[in-house]
Design a protein around this motif. Structure first.
Motif, PDB file in Angstrom:
ATOM      1  N   UNK A 148       0.841  -1.130   0.350  1.00 48.87           N
ATOM      2  CA  UNK A 148      -0.206  -0.443   0.060  1.00 48.87           C
ATOM      3  C   UNK A 148       0.914   1.683  -0.327  1.00 48.87           C
ATOM      4  N   UNK A 149       0.875   2.251  -1.370  1.00 49.20           N
ATOM      5  CA  UNK A 149       1.402   3.185  -1.118  1.00 49.20           C
ATOM      6  C   UNK A 149       1.041   3.598  -0.039  1.00 49.20           C
ATOM      7  N   UNK A 170      -4.651  -1.528   5.692  1.00 52.52           N
ATOM      8  CA  UNK A 170      -5.835  -2.710   6.693  1.00 52.52           C
ATOM      9  C   UNK A 170      -6.938  -2.590   6.081  1.00 52.52           C
ATOM     10  N   UNK A 171      -6.853  -1.781   4.349  1.00 47.79           N
ATOM     11  CA  UNK A 171      -7.948  -1.595   3.301  1.00 47.79           C
ATOM     12  C   UNK A 171      -8.080  -2.700   2.269  1.00 47.79           C
ATOM     13  N   UNK A 208      -7.294 -12.840  -5.915  1.00 46.30           N
ATOM     14  CA  UNK A 208      -6.528 -12.509  -7.322  1.00 46.30           C
ATOM     15  C   UNK A 208      -5.647 -10.918  -7.353  1.00 46.30           C
ATOM     16  N   UNK A 209      -4.751 -11.050  -7.642  1.00 46.06           N
ATOM     17  CA  UNK A 209      -4.179  -9.442  -8.129  1.00 46.06           C
ATOM     18  C   UNK A 209      -4.706  -8.281  -8.845  1.00 46.06           C
ATOM     19  N   UNK A 210      -5.244  -8.974 -10.256  1.00 47.38           N
ATOM     20  CA  UNK A 210      -5.389  -7.958 -10.907  1.00 47.38           C
ATOM     21  C   UNK A 210      -7.875  -8.073 -10.405  1.00 47.38           C
ATOM     22  N   UNK A 213      -7.567  -1.488  -5.264  1.00 46.65           N
ATOM     23  CA  UNK A 213      -6.708  -0.188  -5.449  1.00 46.65           C
ATOM     24  C   UNK A 213      -5.390  -0.899  -5.926  1.00 46.65           C
ATOM     25  N   UNK A 214      -5.421  -1.489  -6.461  1.00 47.91           N
ATOM     26  CA  UNK A 214      -3.507  -2.052  -7.590  1.00 47.91           C
ATOM     27  C   UNK A 214      -4.358  -1.822  -8.479  1.00 47.91           C
ATOM     28  N   UNK A 215      -5.121  -1.339  -9.341  1.00 46.97           N
ATOM     29  CA  UNK A 215      -5.367  -1.297 -10.515  1.00 46.97           C
ATOM     30  C   UNK A 215      -5.539  -0.086 -10.668  1.00 46.97           C
TER      31      UNK A 215
END
Length: 455
Positions: free
Chosen positions: A191-192, A199-200, A219-221, A225-227
């Motif tokens: 988390x940047x 925690x989210x 799954x990351x995709x 928050x990654x997207x």
């Protein structure tokens, strides 16, 4: 018809062998394109990475069963044999399924070799893994036996043993280290800082990095928050490198990441710089890698991304990160094919570049500023020797002194772990740090924090 997970795994293995492709880039793209998910995606993943991790052993078995060296077997049938050997010797796949489905792949693309593949796999299935291991290692030296058993080229086994000793550890840890290289790494997500609280994110808090989680079954995709760029898939060790540089005191001024591609450390460092009211100049000599940095830092407003050679950096910068090109021997659990792609002479080819980049980073660093020299390799010639040589040359040339900071102590402050667990060699009042897959469950990151003296 051969089932889709096996077909995808076989395609990746062929491209890795013929085109020097990277499995960690190819397989996710194929899974996304075919919309393969759940247990089928997990099966394809294990088939691909498991086969690559065990390739040295499987090749020895195949050579014995085929009665010829694997160098004499074409890439397509050889990939099928490796895939079948992994299923037969290392997975709970019934032999008949491993044989029929794997041979089915070859029948579709190379019918004339399917009989050969079938005969070799049937011969392999006649004997269990332990018996095969005894057979193909009989009469070998201890290093040779470990190379086959743990599927690392002999020179890699020797280099990693020397690295353990060089960083102050017991060479007897080599068995545990090789085993860790063959254990699938858990997916860690960072988390940047300042943009997102970990925690989210789904998953469990990572044991070392205070901004990371271990993703678990997610799954990351599928993680929004990654997207949107506020989080990214990143090994804990990689995140710790950026966090360590951000944590040390330095004068006011712009920060820099001079070898920023593909952008993981730049994203964390940029987020920390934004919290400190600083800008980050992130550069890389590759246009493709610069485009990856732009994507990685898309959620930040304080990062300037450019195409530039690290050796041409001018500065002055208050903090400088150089995660230099290296052998990558610390990341073999994530990129298993790298162990077969590298050669011993590659160290010498990279050595000059690594020294030039570190020298340029120290020149571009402002007085009182800090340079972080990092590699994803524990190889002694890429880590301790590079830093020692560059600092010795500066002293010989009468340039401003450089202090080696206590890097393990900085990591201990960040992680809450004992500093000695990160320790490499001591230089003056400072120490270098080395992370290990078998000790820290991270990639094998080396880090030296170097403070440039005021005039």
């Amino acid at each position: 018809m051969a089932d889709l997970p096996r077909r995808l795994a076989w395609e990746v293995l062929v491209d890795v062998a013929e085109k020097d492709a990277y499995a960690n880039l190819l397989l996710p793209a194929k899974l996304a394109r075919t919309k393969l998910r759940g247990t089928d995606a997990a099966f394809a993943t294990e088939l691909t990475y498991g086969t690559l991790r065990g390739q040295e052993f499987y090749d020895a078995v195949i050579a014995s069963a085929a009665g010829r060296p694997v160098s004499k077997i074409d890439a397509e049938p050889l990939a099928a044999m490796r895939l079948g050997a992994h299923q037969i010797l290392s997975m709970r796949v019934p032999d008949h399924a491993a044989l029929s489905e794997t041979v089915g792949i070859v029948k579709r693309v190379s019918p004339r070799t399917s009989g050969f593949v079938n005969a070799v796999l049937r011969r392999i299935s006649e004997t269990d893994r332990d018996t095969w291991l005894e057979r193909v290692t009989d009469g070998l030296s201890e290093t040779g036996r470990q190379a086959i058993e743990h599927s690392h080229p002999e020179w890699v086994v020797r280099a990693l043993t020397q690295a353990l000793k060089g960083h102050g550890r017991d060479g007897g840890e080599i068995t545990a280290l090789l085993g860790a290289d063959n254990t699938p790494a858990r997916v860690a997500v960072t988390a940047l800082p300042g943009l997102l609280d970990r925690e989210t994110l789904p998953g469990d808090p990572a044991p070392l990095s205070p901004v990371s989680v271990l993703l678990g079954d997610a799954v990351p995709r599928d993680v929004p928050e990654i997207a949107d760029g506020r989080a990214r898939v990143q090994d804990e060790g990689s995140a710790l490198v950026a966090l360590a540089l951000a944590a040390v005191d330095a004068p006011d001024g712009t920060w820099a990441d001079l070898c920023a591609g593909p952008g993981g450390k730049a994203a964390v460092l940029g987020a920390e710089a934004e919290l400190a009211g600083r800008r980050l100049e992130a550069s890389d000599s590759s246009e493709h890698r610069v485009s990856l940095v732009e994507t990685s830092t898309q959620a930040l407003d304080n990062v300037d991304v450019t195409v530039a050679d690290a050796r041409d950096a001018t500065g002055p910068f208050a903090k400088v990160l150089v995660d230099v090109p290296c052998m990558g021997l610390g990341a073999l659990r994530r990129r298993p094919e790298a162990r077969y792609r590298r050669r011993p002479d590659d160290v010498n080819a990279l050595a000059g570049l690594q020294r030039e980049i570190l020298t340029a980073a120290l020149e571009a660093c402002a007085p009182g500023g800090v340079v972080a020299y990092s590699t994803c390799s524990p190889h002694y010639a890429e880590t301790v020797l590079v830093v020692d040589d560059v600092l010795r040359a500066r002293q010989k040339n009468g340039e401003s002194p450089v202090e080696v900071l206590d890097t393990p102590a900085v990591l201990a402050e960040i992680t809450g772990a004992e500093a000695d667990g990160f320790a490499s060699v001591t230089r003056g009042h400072g120490r270098f740090a080395q992370l290990w897959p078998h000790l820290h469950d991270t990639d094998g990151m080396f880090l030296a924090l170097l403070k440039k003296a005021n005039p």
